[in-house]
Design a protein around this motif. Sequence first.
Motif, short mmCIF file in Angstrom:
data_model
loop_
_atom_site.label_atom_id
_atom_site.label_comp_id
_atom_site.label_asym_id
_atom_site.label_seq_id
_atom_site.Cartn_x
_atom_site.Cartn_y
_atom_site.Cartn_z
N LYS A 87 -2.57 -11.11 0.88
CA LYS A 87 -1.43 -10.56 1.59
C LYS A 87 -0.42 -9.92 0.63
CE LYS A 87 0.30 -13.16 5.05
NZ LYS A 87 1.30 -14.05 5.66
N LEU A 88 -0.20 -10.60 -0.51
CA LEU A 88 0.72 -10.05 -1.52
C LEU A 88 0.20 -8.69 -1.99
CD1 LEU A 88 1.36 -13.24 -3.65
CD2 LEU A 88 3.09 -11.99 -2.40
N LYS A 89 -1.13 -8.62 -2.14
CA LYS A 89 -1.74 -7.38 -2.60
C LYS A 89 -1.55 -6.28 -1.56
CE LYS A 89 -6.27 -6.63 -4.38
NZ LYS A 89 -7.56 -7.24 -4.70
N LYS A 90 -1.71 -6.66 -0.29
CA LYS A 90 -1.57 -5.68 0.79
C LYS A 90 -0.15 -5.16 0.85
CE LYS A 90 -1.93 -5.45 5.82
NZ LYS A 90 -0.63 -5.94 6.28
N GLU A 91 0.83 -6.01 0.57
CA GLU A 91 2.23 -5.60 0.62
C GLU A 91 2.65 -4.82 -0.62
OE1 GLU A 91 4.43 -5.95 3.02
OE2 GLU A 91 3.19 -7.10 4.42
N ASN A 92 1.70 -4.59 -1.54
CA ASN A 92 1.98 -3.87 -2.79
C ASN A 92 3.13 -4.48 -3.57
OD1 ASN A 92 0.02 -1.85 -2.77
ND2 ASN A 92 1.14 -0.81 -1.12
N VAL A 93 3.18 -5.80 -3.61
CA VAL A 93 4.24 -6.51 -4.31
C VAL A 93 4.00 -6.41 -5.82
CG1 VAL A 93 5.04 -8.84 -4.79
CG2 VAL A 93 4.74 -8.08 -2.44
N ASP A 94 5.06 -6.13 -6.58
CA ASP A 94 4.89 -6.11 -8.04
C ASP A 94 5.73 -7.18 -8.74
OD1 ASP A 94 7.26 -4.88 -7.57
OD2 ASP A 94 7.01 -3.30 -9.05
N PHE A 95 6.45 -7.99 -7.96
CA PHE A 95 7.23 -9.08 -8.56
C PHE A 95 7.25 -10.24 -7.58
CE2 PHE A 95 10.63 -11.60 -10.12
CZ PHE A 95 10.77 -11.29 -11.47
N VAL A 96 6.89 -11.43 -8.07
CA VAL A 96 6.88 -12.60 -7.19
C VAL A 96 7.81 -13.66 -7.77
CG1 VAL A 96 5.49 -14.42 -6.14
CG2 VAL A 96 4.49 -12.16 -6.53
N MET B 6 -13.11 3.32 5.54
CA MET B 6 -12.46 2.24 6.31
C MET B 6 -10.96 2.30 6.14
SD MET B 6 -14.58 -1.28 6.41
CE MET B 6 -15.13 -1.50 4.75
N SER B 7 -10.25 1.91 7.15
CA SER B 7 -8.79 1.93 7.06
C SER B 7 -8.29 0.76 6.23
CB SER B 7 -8.20 1.86 8.47
OG SER B 7 -8.40 0.55 8.96
N GLU B 8 -7.01 0.83 5.89
CA GLU B 8 -6.40 -0.24 5.10
C GLU B 8 -6.51 -1.56 5.84
OE1 GLU B 8 -2.23 0.18 4.40
OE2 GLU B 8 -2.15 -1.64 3.21
N PHE B 9 -6.28 -1.49 7.16
CA PHE B 9 -6.27 -2.72 7.94
C PHE B 9 -7.64 -3.39 7.93
CE2 PHE B 9 -6.80 -4.96 11.99
CZ PHE B 9 -5.77 -5.88 11.86
N SER B 10 -8.70 -2.59 8.13
CA SER B 10 -10.02 -3.23 8.20
C SER B 10 -10.45 -3.75 6.83
CB SER B 10 -11.05 -2.28 8.79
OG SER B 10 -10.97 -1.03 8.15
N TRP C 204 -16.94 -8.00 -8.11
CA TRP C 204 -16.96 -6.61 -7.68
C TRP C 204 -15.67 -6.31 -6.95
CZ3 TRP C 204 -21.20 -9.84 -6.52
CH2 TRP C 204 -22.36 -9.57 -7.25
N SER C 205 -15.25 -5.08 -7.00
CA SER C 205 -14.19 -4.69 -6.08
C SER C 205 -14.60 -3.37 -5.46
CB SER C 205 -12.86 -4.59 -6.80
OG SER C 205 -12.94 -3.65 -7.82
N PHE C 206 -14.30 -3.23 -4.19
CA PHE C 206 -14.68 -2.00 -3.50
C PHE C 206 -13.58 -1.64 -2.50
CE2 PHE C 206 -16.05 -4.59 0.06
CZ PHE C 206 -16.46 -5.75 -0.56
N GLY C 207 -13.73 -0.50 -1.89
CA GLY C 207 -12.68 0.01 -1.02
C GLY C 207 -11.85 1.00 -1.80
N ASP C 208 -11.05 1.75 -1.09
CA ASP C 208 -10.24 2.80 -1.69
C ASP C 208 -9.03 2.18 -2.40
OD1 ASP C 208 -8.74 4.95 -2.32
OD2 ASP C 208 -8.94 5.94 -0.36
N PRO C 209 -8.93 2.32 -3.75
CA PRO C 209 -7.82 1.67 -4.45
C PRO C 209 -6.45 2.11 -3.95
CG PRO C 209 -9.43 2.54 -6.00
CD PRO C 209 -9.81 3.05 -4.65
N SER C 210 -6.36 3.34 -3.38
CA SER C 210 -5.05 3.78 -2.90
C SER C 210 -4.68 3.09 -1.60
CB SER C 210 -5.04 5.29 -2.71
OG SER C 210 -5.94 5.61 -1.67
N LEU C 211 -5.69 2.60 -0.86
CA LEU C 211 -5.40 1.89 0.39
C LEU C 211 -5.37 0.39 0.12
CD1 LEU C 211 -7.64 3.81 2.94
CD2 LEU C 211 -5.15 3.83 2.80
N TYR C 212 -6.55 -0.18 -0.03
CA TYR C 212 -6.61 -1.61 -0.29
C TYR C 212 -7.92 -1.91 -1.00
CZ TYR C 212 -5.98 -6.56 0.16
OH TYR C 212 -5.80 -7.86 -0.13
#
Lengths: 372, 308
Positions: free
Chosen positions: A214-223, B1-5, B141-149
Amino acid sequence: MNQFRKSLLGLSTAVCIMGLTAAAQAETLKIGLAGPATGPVAQYGDMQKIGVMAAIEDINKAGGVNGMMLEGVIYDDACDPKQAVAVANKIINDGVTQVVGHLCSSSTEPASDIYEEEGVLMITAASTSPSITEKGYKMIFRTIGLDSLQGSMAADYILKTAKPARVAVIHDKQQYGEGLATSVRDQLAENGVKAAMFEGVTPGDKDFSALIAKLKKENVDFVYYGGYHPELGLILRQSAEKGFNAQFMGPEGVVNSDLAKIAGDASEGVLATAPKSFDQNPINEARVAAIKAKGEDPTGPFVFTAYAAVEVMANAISATKSTDSVELADYIRAHDFDTAIGKVKYDEKGDLTESTFLVYRLHKDGSKTPAE
Amino acid sequence: MSEFSLYLLQQLINGLTIGSTYALIAIGYTMVYGIIGMINFAHGEIYMIGSYVTFIVIAGLLGMGMVSLPIILIIALVVAMFIASTYGWTVERVAYRPLRGSNRLIPLISAIGMSIFLQNFVVLSQGSRDVALPPQVTGGWSFGDPSLYEVSLSYMQVMIFVITIISMTLLTLFISRSRMGRACRACSEDIGMTNLLGVDTNKIIALTFIVGAALAAIAGLLLGLYYGVVNPFVGFIAGLKAFTAAVLGGIGSIPGAMLGGLILGVTEAMTSAFFPSEYKDVVSFGLLVLILLFRPSGLLGKPEVEKV
């Protein structure tokens, strides 16, 4: 006759000696030293004792205060609130009017009630609970910062130095951690920085992968994390594994070499507010050497706060030329003091106006250095 | 895929990882319940001991200069399974067998006592502080679009899935194909009748404890490596979660325990994904209450389902 004369001589000598002792006693000023000398936290009492005794020794070596020699008298409260009350009453019965102590906040609180009522000057070198000075006491001071100050200090650092793009505030839902986290969040909000996330974790939990995602999704850079080292250690470790590279910051509760053991390399560079290491300060070099020469440890967090407490008392006594504690308290409240912990200045409540905490950067070998 | 998925996928991976370890521990609860109808509350402690043994063995082998990670892990796994099984068997022999046939509450109390005993035994012998192990299995591994998620899947997570699936398959084969497995199934149908037909039921019960403990040790190794930290109190909460998983799936049913573990893990991850994570346990235990209210036998706990 001869016999009588002899005994008269003896008597007069005795009277003379007694007179002398009485005179010497008048030249001594007792300072009560209240804290745990026994019990599970006795090592903290030792730190206080080392600091107070070193200060007394230095002052006496320089000729004492107004020609009076200081003497430290130890009172053991075992960090037990009930015993602290008994100790406070004993101090008053003994006629001691200046006290350094108590140590544990839970002991300081009931004892300070008694000192305030009886007009005894008390300076605690270790109790950090904010509630002690919230009752409007006149006789109670500290030479240590409040726990809660760490929050504003961290917020200040975030706003002025770190300047992150998005901040998250996480806590462990406990009084200490959530209290600090809330104060950080509020102070950031006052300055127009809205925390992207404010969430609690469960103490003892081991899996933080959902939180990190979730932190990653919110693009947080400071916790900012309010809590203790076991949870932060795991959060750091799992963040590194999941490629989440934000700057982390915590309170004193995370400053523990176990953090580096749990998080390994991921603990490098974590920020934390912690009490200043006064023994590292160059102004204390000679004092540190003197304490070491006695075979004692100068590095404890309360050694120099206790030293400063004695300095404040001695300065006030020599400036007012009085030992009346009410007069001393008024003087202390109104003036600045140069002490082993730097400049000491009090607010209305008897708290230090400047924090004794500092922002440190922690390292993976368990050490810490002041943050830039 | 979208950011949400992508985000959803990441949380699903996290949930399945933790869920599969719940399932491994849950099997120990469900097998014991299926055969003798008691809840073995000391089972979480067996998992904790498995974790400790793993740490000690890995640290010891690394200290001896061994470098091959797969060999270290296999040795650690074998030793942990053996020692945990010994504990499982001993607990049954000492604390439960003498009480067999008595009121159902009595072995339950004995189980709680055993749990407290084991916890304190480890506190005394290993200390109560966190013991940490540096990361052993790193990378991923990491996958998905780095600009999205960017979705990350670590080797450790893959290892958890793979080992769990292998263990579950072997267990299913053992129960359905082997002689001992047939005896297990017979015991869960009717233990008295099985005894009359000449099966040594005490042996089968002991076997159940050994198998359950071995699976808990596998979970102990996997979670120990995944988190890198163990303390004497991890068994309690892990045991509670696994017990919830077992009840969720239908206590007594092995496929139920597997399903229950996965559902619980994914529920926790999804709760943390969309609500503050402090509600994670509220939702998972709330789910347990709902299941007990509306489907007391659990998801797969129907009488006609194969029980062990």
